[in-house]
Design an enzyme around this catalytic site. Structure first.
Site, short mmCIF file in Angstrom:
data_model
loop_
_atom_site.label_atom_id
_atom_site.label_comp_id
_atom_site.label_asym_id
_atom_site.label_seq_id
_atom_site.Cartn_x
_atom_site.Cartn_y
_atom_site.Cartn_z
N HIS A 4 -14.63 -11.86 -18.83
CA HIS A 4 -15.63 -11.65 -18.51
C HIS A 4 -16.45 -11.79 -17.54
CE1 HIS A 4 -16.71 -11.57 -23.04
NE2 HIS A 4 -16.19 -11.91 -23.38
N GLU A 14 -6.68 -14.88 -10.97
CA GLU A 14 -5.38 -15.30 -12.40
C GLU A 14 -6.48 -15.01 -13.15
OE1 GLU A 14 -3.45 -18.67 -10.03
OE2 GLU A 14 -2.69 -17.59 -9.06
N GLU A 30 1.69 -22.18 -14.31
CA GLU A 30 1.23 -20.62 -14.89
C GLU A 30 2.09 -19.98 -15.71
OE1 GLU A 30 1.31 -19.16 -11.49
OE2 GLU A 30 1.74 -21.11 -10.13
N ARG A 44 -7.61 -13.42 -4.71
CA ARG A 44 -7.07 -14.80 -4.45
C ARG A 44 -8.15 -16.21 -3.87
NH1 ARG A 44 -2.32 -17.54 -4.61
NH2 ARG A 44 -1.84 -18.99 -3.46
N HIS A 77 -7.45 -19.61 -8.45
CA HIS A 77 -6.77 -18.08 -8.10
C HIS A 77 -7.59 -17.37 -8.76
CE1 HIS A 77 -3.37 -20.45 -5.61
NE2 HIS A 77 -4.49 -20.70 -4.95
N HIS A 105 -2.61 -21.83 -13.33
CA HIS A 105 -2.54 -20.34 -13.35
C HIS A 105 -1.75 -19.41 -13.87
CE1 HIS A 105 -3.08 -22.30 -8.68
NE2 HIS A 105 -3.32 -23.61 -9.73
N PRO A 118 0.73 -1.32 0.22
CA PRO A 118 0.17 0.11 0.07
C PRO A 118 0.50 1.38 0.25
CG PRO A 118 -0.94 -1.10 1.44
CD PRO A 118 0.28 -2.12 1.35
ZN LIG Z 1 -2.49 -19.54 -8.73
#
Ligand SMILES: [Zn+2]
Ligand SMILES: *[C@@H]1O[C@H](CO)[C@@H](O)[C@H](O)[C@H]1NC(C)=O
Ligand SMILES: *[C@@H]1O[C@H](CO)[C@@H](O)[C@H](O)[C@H]1NC(C)=O
Length: 423
Positions: free
Chosen positions: A127, A186, A386, A237, A183, A311, A76
């Site tokens: 979407h 993602e 990933e 997440r 998650h 992911h 932050p």
């Molecule tokens: Zn993930």
């Protein structure tokens, strides 16, 4: 004034104002938040990052502390000075990876189809959940080889859906199970998986794969979290189960019953943590629904061979294990196929992927779907992908990159499909 109204009207005629996406009030802005990339090269530096994470729950780790990889975390605005000083004091190299998270998100609003907006599916936008489910419905109405199962309900009562693509389910052909959006933030994982589904449904060459393979897709395993990223918080997440008055969400990908909570630092027992494993394995209705569906399908004869959990981000194609650096029994074959996948991905746009066991490639984890899928013996060819990128945008991958990411990923996943049918 009159002129202004006319201009707005003209703009609306050209741009179709109805589809113009503006987030609802209360969509968290993240103005001034930064993502910092730190590089720990010694054990001491690694420890100082682990301590930083422990002592500052307001830092959102996008990549867990690691000695072999970058450590990325969002800070932050009012904490940036303090955190920079801490890193300097501990001799950890770092630099700002994303200078203003809020600005980056706002610059992409046109490519977010917010909740409540209705539009046909495309691969130029991210979407909302309702659109995805409507599209599944469209697919099943238009094609006899598409079947949609509702396998359970989320904590907040949303349906969890599996889409099966099979020309002859009773033949029990080798089957692939692919999930995404466990998650919530993602988004590229779901955009890519829906692209793959569309290719198999509508592209004749890819459709021919169904002569030899059955596909099972669980595109939005975490619908509550996914919806939340469109209504409230782009960076959410976890699931949305309630752990105490002020503590929401379990990291569903630490909630599976295989070596759950078995290694130190591989998941968290603290409910505010982004890697909170839950109070018990399969505490989440979402992971439990997946378990029941897969086990029952297997019992009724489905010939599951490959499981891929999709992911972002980092560009890795990884195999078990997460909970131990020891190689899995099928290491050589799994690694060989992973290298072919990476090679075929790279052949499309030159995107470079790293392959290897997840614990040694990124960081150790426990209770993941990958370890469960492999460890229970339900699947042999088990991978965690990933997708793009390597951190320029991180989770906030621009909508313009959906299509190239999806194309290259599908080129890679097809290698696995061909391998399990011996082609
Ligand atoms: Zn993930
Ligand atoms: C579903 O099909 C209808 C009728 O063709 C279409 O109007 C709608 O946009 C489709 N939905 C999605 C999400 O693509
Ligand atoms: C693509 O995958 C095939 C196996 O399906 C492999 O033989 C080939 O070498 C791979 N291509 C690249 C560029 O790695």
């Amino acid at each position: 004034m009159y002129k202004l109204i006319l201009t707005v009207l003209a703009f609306c005629l050209i741009q179709t104002c109805a589809a113009k996406t503006v987030p609802s009030q209360g969509y968290q802005s993240f103005d001034g938040y930064q993502v910092i990339r730190a590089q720990a090269r010694t054990l001491e530096q690694g420890m100082s990052l682990i301590n930083l994470q422990r002592d500052h729950p307001s830092l959102d780790f996008w990549k867990e502390p690691s000695l072999t990889d970058d450590t990325d975390f969002m800070v932050p605005s009012d904490k940036i000075l303090e955190i920079s000083q801490y890193l300097s004091l501990h001799n950890v190299e770092f630099y700002p990876l994303i200078k203003d998270v809020g600005q980056l998100i706002a610059s992409q609003y046109d490519g977010y189809q917010m909740t409540g907006v209705r539009e046909p599916i495309s691969w130029t936008k991210y979407h909302n959940l309702a659109t995805m489910y409507e599209w599944f419905q469209n697919l099943t109405e238009a094609h006899s080889f598409v079947h949609v199962y509702t396998i359970g309900q989320s904590t907040e009562g949303r349906d969890i859906k599996v889409v099966r693509l099979s020309k002859d389910p009773s033949a029990n052909k080798p089957a692939m199970f692919i999930d995404s959006a466990i998650h919530a933030r993602e988004w590229i994982s779901l955009a890519t998986v829906s692209y793959i589904m569309n290719q198999i449904v509508n592209n004749p060459e890819d459709n021919a794969l169904l002569d030899d393979v059955d596909f099972y897709f669980l595109p939005i395993i975490n619908p509550d979290g996914y919806e939340y990223t469109f209504t409230t918080n782009r960076m959410w997440r976890k699931t949305r189960s309630r752990n105490s008055a002020s503590c929401y969400g379990v990291d569903a990908n630490r909630n599976y019953d295989y070596e759950w909570s078995s290694c130190s630092g591989c998941s968290s027992g603290v409910c505010t943590s982004e890697t909170f494993r839950g109070d018990t394995p399969f505490s989440e209705p979402e992971t439990e629904a997946m378990r029941v569906f897969i086990e029952q399908s297997k019992q009724s004869g489905v010939n599951f061979q490959s499981y891929i959990s999709v992911h972002s981000y980092g560009q890795y194609f990884m195999l078990p294990w997460g909970y131990t650096p020891a190689p899995p029994a099928d290491y050589e074959e799994l690694q060989m196929v992973a290298n072919y996948v990476a090679g075929n991905i790279s052949a499309v746009y030159g995107t470079e992927y790293t392959t290897g066991s997840s614990s040694t490639t990124i960081y150790p984890t426990d209770g993941t779907s990958q370890d469960w899928a492999y460890g229970t013996g339900l699947f042999k060819y088990v991978y965690t992908a990933e997708l793009r990128d390597k951190g320029i945008y991180g989770f906030i991958l621009p909508p313009t990159l959906i299509l190239p990411t999806a194309e290259e990923t599908w080129a890679g996943f097809k290698v696995v499909a061909k391998h399990i049918i011996g082609k």
